[in-house]
Design an enzyme around this catalytic site. Structure first.
Site, mmCIF file in Angstrom:
data_model
loop_
_atom_site.group_PDB
_atom_site.id
_atom_site.type_symbol
_atom_site.label_atom_id
_atom_site.label_comp_id
_atom_site.label_asym_id
_atom_site.label_seq_id
_atom_site.Cartn_x
_atom_site.Cartn_y
_atom_site.Cartn_z
ATOM 1 N N HIS A 184 0.833 -1.201 0.000
ATOM 2 C CA HIS A 184 0.000 0.000 0.000
ATOM 3 C C HIS A 184 0.874 1.260 0.000
ATOM 4 C CE1 HIS A 184 -3.278 -2.730 1.216
ATOM 5 N NE2 HIS A 184 -4.077 -1.798 0.729
ATOM 6 N N LYS A 193 -0.645 4.871 4.536
ATOM 7 C CA LYS A 193 -1.529 3.924 5.221
ATOM 8 C C LYS A 193 -0.991 3.656 6.620
ATOM 9 C CE LYS A 193 -3.892 -0.526 4.743
ATOM 10 N NZ LYS A 193 -5.202 0.074 5.090
#
Length: 233
Positions: A131, A135
């Protein structure tokens, strides 16, 4: 629909654009706990806030007879409390670790593959998720869902983040650039590998799925999942 957004970060803003494109109205954007909320003007709420705020947001909506869709991760130690409250209030609630329609199909593929691999202990399972660097939680809620579905159909009894341990599925979490989300489930043996993979190209799929779930839940009572929304049961 008149939609309230709990959390107005990147996901909240994308949900707003998606909702407007589908002829809905955003009547509230709630980013702080003290913000006044007129629940009488809300048909449904969508929560993409912070882990420490999610349960409070869900509780407020259920207390005020407002259906709530939550995609916030990192708060699931309170999930059972949310389910209990929803049943007490005869409300409507959907939590999903990932609202992408493609990811939810990927969940089904993963569960089916894990059943096919039962008893083939020469294959070792590993999960990787990638990600963007902003995040906050690791592993992703999506990776945890993938691991839990494998555990139901295998000899594994838990998962471990970024380490290998007997009886545990290793989940590797990487944070790279602006990657929206890539998830890989691999079954590795000495003679071959079997791999399934989902790659998100942007966040639009997550927003679309959340709005579709919000449309679906109107007029319903109970605790639901995206399997219900997509009629995958």
């Amino acid at each position: 629909m008149k939609i309230a957004l709990f959390g107005y970060g990147k996901m909240g803003q994308m949900i707003e654009r998606t909702a407007l494109d589908r002829d809905h109205t955003i009547v509230a954007k709630i980013d702080i706990d003290s913000q006044e909320i007129d629940f009488s003007n809300i048909d449904v709420a969508i929560d993409f806030s912070l882990p420490e705020a999610a349960f409070g947001n869900i509780s407020k909506c259920l207390d005020n007879n407002t259906p709530i869709i939550s995609g916030t991760t990192g708060w699931l130690n309170k999930y059972d409390d949310a389910v209990t409250l929803c049943k007490e209030k005869q409300g409507a609630f959907i939590y999903a670790s990932n609202f992408s329609l493609g990811v939810n199909i990927f969940f089904e593929l993963n569960a089916h593959l894990s059943k096919m691999m039962q008893g083939l202990e020469q294959y070792q399972v590993a999960i990787e998720e990638i990600h963007h660097t902003q995040k906050l939680d690791a592993p992703s809620g999506t990776a945890i869902t993938l691991a839990e579905d494998v555990i139901k159909n295998s000899h594994y009894n838990a998962w471990k983040l970024n380490q290998k341990e007997q009886g545990h599925i290793p989940i590797t979490s990487k944070r790279i650039g602006s990657t929206p989300g890539t998830h890989t489930v691999a079954y590795n043996s000495l003679v071959d590998d079997i791999t399934i993979k989902h790659t998100a190209h942007n966040r639009a799929g997550f927003a679309q799925g959340a709005v579709i779930a919000a449309e679906w839940i109107i007029g319903k009572t109970g605790v639901f999942t995206m399997r219900d929304v997509l009629n995958l049961g």
